[in-house]
Design a protein around this motif. Sequence first.
Motif, PDB file in Angstrom:
ATOM      1  N   UNK A  45       2.939 -67.069 -30.756  1.00  0.00           N
ATOM      2  CA  UNK A  45       2.047 -66.896 -32.159  1.00  0.00           C
ATOM      3  C   UNK A  45       1.532 -68.245 -32.733  1.00  0.00           C
ATOM      4  N   UNK A  46       2.196 -69.405 -32.214  1.00  0.00           N
ATOM      5  CA  UNK A  46       1.548 -70.639 -32.655  1.00  0.00           C
ATOM      6  C   UNK A  46       0.188 -71.015 -32.209  1.00  0.00           C
ATOM      7  N   UNK A  47      -0.034 -70.150 -30.996  1.00  0.00           N
ATOM      8  CA  UNK A  47      -1.247 -70.650 -30.420  1.00  0.00           C
ATOM      9  C   UNK A  47      -2.481 -69.689 -30.602  1.00  0.00           C
ATOM     10  N   UNK A  48      -2.096 -68.481 -31.621  1.00  0.00           N
ATOM     11  CA  UNK A  48      -3.038 -67.511 -32.337  1.00  0.00           C
ATOM     12  C   UNK A  48      -3.787 -68.394 -33.230  1.00  0.00           C
ATOM     13  N   UNK A  49      -5.154 -68.459 -33.216  1.00  0.00           N
ATOM     14  CA  UNK A  49      -5.783 -69.077 -34.255  1.00  0.00           C
ATOM     15  C   UNK A  49      -6.456 -68.305 -35.066  1.00  0.00           C
ATOM     16  N   UNK A  50      -6.392 -66.992 -34.857  1.00  0.00           N
ATOM     17  CA  UNK A  50      -6.897 -65.935 -35.863  1.00  0.00           C
ATOM     18  C   UNK A  50      -6.332 -64.587 -35.764  1.00  0.00           C
ATOM     19  N   UNK A  51      -5.785 -63.956 -36.748  1.00  0.00           N
ATOM     20  CA  UNK A  51      -5.098 -62.800 -36.799  1.00  0.00           C
ATOM     21  C   UNK A  51      -5.743 -61.993 -38.115  1.00  0.00           C
ATOM     22  N   UNK A  52      -6.758 -61.366 -37.811  1.00  0.00           N
ATOM     23  CA  UNK A  52      -7.382 -60.873 -39.092  1.00  0.00           C
ATOM     24  C   UNK A  52      -6.740 -59.713 -39.613  1.00  0.00           C
ATOM     25  N   UNK A  53      -5.867 -59.148 -38.948  1.00  0.00           N
ATOM     26  CA  UNK A  53      -4.905 -57.746 -39.316  1.00  0.00           C
ATOM     27  C   UNK A  53      -3.788 -58.259 -39.991  1.00  0.00           C
ATOM     28  N   UNK A  54      -3.543 -59.610 -39.913  1.00  0.00           N
ATOM     29  CA  UNK A  54      -2.127 -60.005 -40.006  1.00  0.00           C
ATOM     30  C   UNK A  54      -1.102 -59.444 -39.563  1.00  0.00           C
ATOM     31  N   UNK A  55      -1.182 -58.916 -38.553  1.00  0.00           N
ATOM     32  CA  UNK A  55      -0.218 -58.278 -37.671  1.00  0.00           C
ATOM     33  C   UNK A  55       0.976 -59.112 -37.156  1.00  0.00           C
ATOM     34  N   UNK A  56       0.869 -60.249 -37.321  1.00  0.00           N
ATOM     35  CA  UNK A  56       1.889 -61.201 -36.676  1.00  0.00           C
ATOM     36  C   UNK A  56       2.939 -61.659 -38.056  1.00  0.00           C
ATOM     37  N   UNK A  57       2.294 -61.289 -38.888  1.00  0.00           N
ATOM     38  CA  UNK A  57       3.220 -61.850 -40.207  1.00  0.00           C
ATOM     39  C   UNK A  57       4.378 -61.338 -40.220  1.00  0.00           C
ATOM     40  N   UNK A  58       4.764 -60.274 -39.573  1.00  0.00           N
ATOM     41  CA  UNK A  58       6.266 -59.836 -39.549  1.00  0.00           C
ATOM     42  C   UNK A  58       7.060 -60.585 -38.402  1.00  0.00           C
ATOM     43  N   UNK A  59       6.421 -61.714 -37.853  1.00  0.00           N
ATOM     44  CA  UNK A  59       7.065 -62.329 -36.955  1.00  0.00           C
ATOM     45  C   UNK A  59       7.718 -63.626 -37.572  1.00  0.00           C
ATOM     46  N   UNK A  60       8.901 -63.400 -38.172  1.00  0.00           N
ATOM     47  CA  UNK A  60       9.487 -64.375 -38.802  1.00  0.00           C
ATOM     48  C   UNK A  60      10.944 -64.071 -38.976  1.00  0.00           C
ATOM     49  N   UNK A  61      11.847 -65.117 -39.645  1.00  0.00           N
ATOM     50  CA  UNK A  61      13.258 -65.081 -39.764  1.00  0.00           C
ATOM     51  C   UNK A  61      13.858 -63.753 -40.473  1.00  0.00           C
ATOM     52  N   UNK A  62      13.240 -63.099 -41.232  1.00  0.00           N
ATOM     53  CA  UNK A  62      13.518 -62.130 -42.132  1.00  0.00           C
ATOM     54  C   UNK A  62      13.811 -60.810 -41.550  1.00  0.00           C
ATOM     55  N   UNK A  63      13.438 -60.582 -40.135  1.00  0.00           N
ATOM     56  CA  UNK A  63      13.774 -59.259 -39.421  1.00  0.00           C
ATOM     57  C   UNK A  63      14.111 -59.987 -38.111  1.00  0.00           C
ATOM     58  N   UNK A  64      15.140 -58.916 -37.180  1.00  0.00           N
ATOM     59  CA  UNK A  64      15.122 -59.037 -35.820  1.00  0.00           C
ATOM     60  C   UNK A  64      14.000 -59.169 -35.117  1.00  0.00           C
ATOM     61  N   UNK A 918     -14.989 -70.533 -41.928  1.00  0.00           N
ATOM     62  CA  UNK A 918     -14.877 -71.638 -43.152  1.00  0.00           C
ATOM     63  C   UNK A 918     -13.110 -71.538 -43.170  1.00  0.00           C
ATOM     64  N   UNK A 919     -12.365 -72.499 -43.357  1.00  0.00           N
ATOM     65  CA  UNK A 919     -11.061 -72.621 -43.225  1.00  0.00           C
ATOM     66  C   UNK A 919     -10.478 -71.962 -44.465  1.00  0.00           C
ATOM     67  N   UNK A 920     -11.223 -71.582 -45.596  1.00  0.00           N
ATOM     68  CA  UNK A 920     -10.921 -70.900 -46.834  1.00  0.00           C
ATOM     69  C   UNK A 920     -10.489 -69.599 -46.603  1.00  0.00           C
ATOM     70  N   UNK A 921     -11.126 -68.969 -45.384  1.00  0.00           N
ATOM     71  CA  UNK A 921     -11.020 -67.520 -45.346  1.00  0.00           C
ATOM     72  C   UNK A 921      -9.813 -67.490 -44.468  1.00  0.00           C
ATOM     73  N   UNK A 922      -8.829 -66.768 -45.178  1.00  0.00           N
ATOM     74  CA  UNK A 922      -7.222 -66.439 -44.607  1.00  0.00           C
ATOM     75  C   UNK A 922      -7.100 -65.202 -45.037  1.00  0.00           C
ATOM     76  N   UNK A 923      -5.950 -64.784 -44.601  1.00  0.00           N
ATOM     77  CA  UNK A 923      -5.487 -63.347 -44.910  1.00  0.00           C
ATOM     78  C   UNK A 923      -6.305 -62.222 -44.896  1.00  0.00           C
ATOM     79  N   UNK A 924      -7.172 -62.248 -43.772  1.00  0.00           N
ATOM     80  CA  UNK A 924      -8.036 -60.988 -43.568  1.00  0.00           C
ATOM     81  C   UNK A 924      -9.487 -61.260 -44.346  1.00  0.00           C
ATOM     82  N   UNK A 925      -9.617 -62.345 -45.133  1.00  0.00           N
ATOM     83  CA  UNK A 925     -10.969 -62.513 -45.959  1.00  0.00           C
ATOM     84  C   UNK A 925     -11.913 -62.928 -44.781  1.00  0.00           C
TER      85      UNK A 925
END
Length: 1012
Positions: A45-64, A918-925
Motif C-alpha cells: 500500500x505504501x507504494x500506491x501513489x493513487x487510489x481513486x476509489x479509495x479501495x485501500x482505505x480498509x487496509x488499517x488496524x481497525x479490521x483484520x 495537484x496535491x489538493x486532489x485527494x479522496x477521489x477528487x
Amino acid sequence: MDVSPGLSVSTLALILLLLPPFPSIFVESASFSNITDKEALLSFKALIASDPSDILFSWNDSTTICQWSGVRCNNKRRVSTLDLKGLQLSGSISPHIGNLSALQFLYLQDNYFTGNLPDQLGNLAHLQTLNASSNLIGGAIPANISKCSNLSTLDLAVNTISGKIPTELGLLSKLQVLKLDQNLLTGNIPPSIGNLSSLTTLNLGTNTISGSIPSDLGRLQNLQELQISINNLTGTVPSSLYNVSSLETFALASNDLYGEIPSDVGFRLPNLLVFHFCINKFTGQYPPSLHNVTKIQSIRMSHNFLVGSVPPGLGTLHDLTMYNIGFNLFVSSGSSGLDLITSLTNSSKLEFLAIDENHLEGAIPDSIGNLSTSLAKLYMGGNRIYGSIPASIGKLTELTLLNMSHNLISGEIPAEIGQLKELRMLNLAGNKLFGKIPAACGNLSMLIELELYGNGLEGTIPATFSEFQRLLSLDLSSNKLGGIIPRELFTLTSLSSLMNLSKNSLTGPLPDDIGGLENLIALDLSNNLLSGNISDSIGDCTSMQVLSMSNNSFTGLIPNAIGNLKGLQSLDLSSNHLSGSIPESLGKLRSLQFLNLSQNNLQGEIPNEGIFLNRSAVHLEGNAKLCMSSLCPHSSNRNISKALLVIIIVASAALVIFFLVGLYWAFFIRRKRSDPKVATAGSIKAQHRMVSYEELRQATENFDPRNLIGTGSFGSVYKGVLRDGMAVAIKVLNLATSGAWKSFVAECEALRNVRHRNLVKLVTLCSSLDFGNNDFWALVYEFMGNGSLEDWIRGRRRHEGGGGLSVIERLSIATDVAGAMDYLHNDCEAQVVHCDLKPSNVLLDEEMTAKVGDFGLAKLLVQMPEGQVSTTSTNGLKGSIGYIPPEYGFGGKPSTKGDVYSYGVLLLELLTAKSPTDESFVGGMNLEKWVRAAFPNRTMEAIDAHLMINVITHEGQQISPEKQAECLVSMVSVGLSCATESAEARITMRDAFHRLKGAKKTLLKPDAANEA
C-alpha cells in the motif's frame, strides 16, 4: 515418569505450570505468519501513489487483514488471494509482495502500475495465477519467476515490458496460459517453451520478437491458441506446428514468414476456428482442405503471394464471420468467376468479406444480395469485375463500407444503393459507370466518404447531396458531370478532408456559399467550365491547404482574402481570365510552397517577399503585363521582356522537374500500396529531405547543453539552425531506452500522411552513425518560438510586460488544438489517436498559433475484420497520469474517446491553471469533479486567478468583461463535456471544435451598441 538427574519433581511441575497449553502455541505461530502478511500488504500500500476509489482505505488496524478489500484468506488465516483488478491504482509493485508466502492468486490487471516486476515474485511457491496485464509495467520479465512451480496462468499482456523472454519459463511445468502480447519484447522465442506440455494458450503477439519459430512448439500437443502475430519473425512455419491437432486459433499475421501453406492443413488441424496468415510472404496455392473445417469462423490470408483459384467448398462454412483473401494473386474467369460470392451466401454470420486486389474476373451475381444480413464491410476493388451492379445490393442493409473501385463495372448506379442507410464509405471509383448519379444516394445520411471519380457519370450533381451532413471527403472528379454546382454542397460544414470536382463540365459561377467550407483542407475545381468572379468568401475557408481552380473561365481579381488562408500550401489559379494585380497578401503566406498563376491577364508588380523569393515554386508565365519591381514601367520594355523570359525559363524548368517527381511518386505510391507490409521508418524516410549527423551536430553546436530545450521518455530535444538558416527543434532518440525505437516508428507513422496547420511540422529525419560509429536517430521539427502551453500555464513564459494568456488567446489555443485533434480523428487516411495529449505537448509559434506535437505514443487505428479496432505502434503506452481516461484502466484500448478525455482535462487546466495531479486532489477528487462542482453558477471561482478580465480591444473592437466571462463559461462547458468519466457520454472532438468556434464568433461579434 522418568525425571532427569538434578531436576526435582517440584521444579518440573513449576515449569509445566508456566508453559501455555499446546493449542496456544499453534495460534501464536499462525499469528506470527499473519503479521508477516499484514506487513507485506502495508508495504504494498505504501507504494500506491493513487487510489481513486479509495479501495485501500480498509487496509488499517481497525479490521483484520482477511476483511481488507481485495484480500481473501485460507482456513489458516493466511492471504491466499489478492484481487485488485480494475481499480485505477497507480504506483509500483512492492518487492514485499514476495513475503505473502501462501498467496495462490494475484490479480493486478487493468491498473496503472509502473516500474518493474519485482524479483521477489519468485518466492511465491504456491502461486497459481499471476495477472498483471493492462498496466504500464516496464523492465524485463524476472527469470526467477520460474521458481513459482505451481503457476498455471501468467498474463503480463499490454504493458511496456522489454528484453527477451526468459528461457527459464520453460521450467513452469504446470503452466497452461502464457500471455505476453502487446509489449516491447525482443529476441527469439525460446525453444524451452516447447517443454510446457500443459500449455493451452500462448500469446506473444504485437512485440518485436525476431528469429524463426522454433519447431519445439510442435510438442505442445494441448495447445489451443497460438497467437504470435505482429512481430518480426522470419523463415518458414515448422511442419510440426501443423500437427498440433488441438489448435483452435492459429495466428501468424504480420510477420516476414514465407513458404507454402500445406494443402492438407484442414485435415491436420480439424479444430481450427481462427486461421490468420495475412501480411506475410506465403506462396503457393490456397489450401483446399481449409474448407473441410466446417466450424471455422475467421480466415485471413490477405497480403501474401498466393496464386491459383479459390477452391470449392466455401458453402460449407456456415459459422464464418470473417473472410479476407485480398491482395494476393488469385484468378478466376468466365461467367462463374465470382461464384464464391454465391457460395458465401450460406455463411449467415458473415460480417467482413474482402476479395480485393486480386485478378478475379466475372460479373457480380444477383446472389450478392443474399449474403449475410450482418455483413458490414465488403471489399471487391482492384479486380477485373465487369457487368453492372445488381439492384439486389440494396438488401445488404447493415453495410457500413462498400468498395468496388478500380474494376470494369459498367451500367448505371442502381437507385437501390440508397437503401444502404448504414453506409459510411462508398467507393465506386475507377470503373465504367455511366448515367446520372441517383438522387436516392441522398438517403445515405451516414456517409463520411464518397468516391465516384474516374467514371463516365453524366447529368448534374444531385441536390440531395445536401443530406450528407457527416461527409468528410467527396471525390467526383474525372466524369462528365455538367450544370452548376449545387450551392448545398458548400453548406456541408462537415467536409474537412477533400472536395474534388475536377475534370468535369461544370458551369456557372462559384457561389458565395463557398465560405461555408471552413473546415475543408483540399478543394479542386480545376478543368471545368466555371466562370464569374472568385468570391471573397473564399477567405473564410481557414483550414484550406490545397486550392486548385485552374483551367476554367474565372474572371475578375484574385481576392485579397486568400491571404486569410494561413495554412495554404498549394494554390493553382492558372489558365483562367483573371485580371488585376497579384495580391500582396500571397507573399505573406508563410506556409505556401507552390503557386501557379500562369496563363491569365494579370498585371503590375510581382511581390518580392515570401514564396515569390523562390522562383522555382512560382509560375507566372502567360501574364505579359507582369513585371519585377525593378523592371516595371520606368524600365525599358526590353528589360521587362528579359525578366519575364527568365521567370518563364525558370518556371518551365521547375514544372518539368515537378512533373518528373510526380511520376516518381506515383510509381512509389503504387509500389507501396502493393507491398503487403506496413510502412516502416525506412519507407517514410524517403518522403523527407535528409540531413546528416554532421549537419545536426553543427546546427546544435555539438549538441551543446545550452541548446537543450527539453527531455522526454525517449530522448532529448535541442534547438538548432540548419545550413539554410531554418530554425528547427531536433529530437535525438536515446536508443538505449526501452521503447525508443517503437516511439520513433510510431511518430513517423502518425506524421507520415498528416498535414494540418495546427500540427507541428516534421521537417525531416536523420538515420545515421555518430562519430563513435553508434546508431543515431533524430526527428527534425519546425521550431516553435513561444515554447509549450505548459510553460504559459505555469507562468514560466509571459508576454512582454509580464502579462499571461488572455481570454482570447486561451480560446484561440483551445480551438487550434481541437481543430488538430478533429483532423487526426476524422480526416486522416488512417485514423490517428494521439494518446498523450497534455499541455507540454502543445507548442506555440511566434504568432501564438498552437500546434500539437509529440506523437511518440500515437496509435494508428485500423479497423480489424472482426469489427474491433486494432492499433499499431507502441502498444501498451497509454499516456500521462492525470490525462489518461478512466476506461484505459479497465482494459480499454486506445480510442478517439480517450483523446477527447485528455483534451477535456487539458482545456480545464488551461482555464484554471490547476494541474490534474495537484496535491489538493485527494479522496477521489480530480480536476473535472472540482470544476464541475463550481459549474455553472460559481465558474469564475475556478478560473485562473492570474487571468485579468478587463475591457480588452481586439481588432479595434472592445470586448466587455461580461462577454469574456460568458465565453469562459462556454469553454468550461466544453471541457466538462469532454472530460466526463463515461466514454459514451463524451462529445466528439468535432463537436468540441465547433462549439469552441461558436464561442469565438460570439465573443468577437460586435455588440449592438457598438454597431449603432
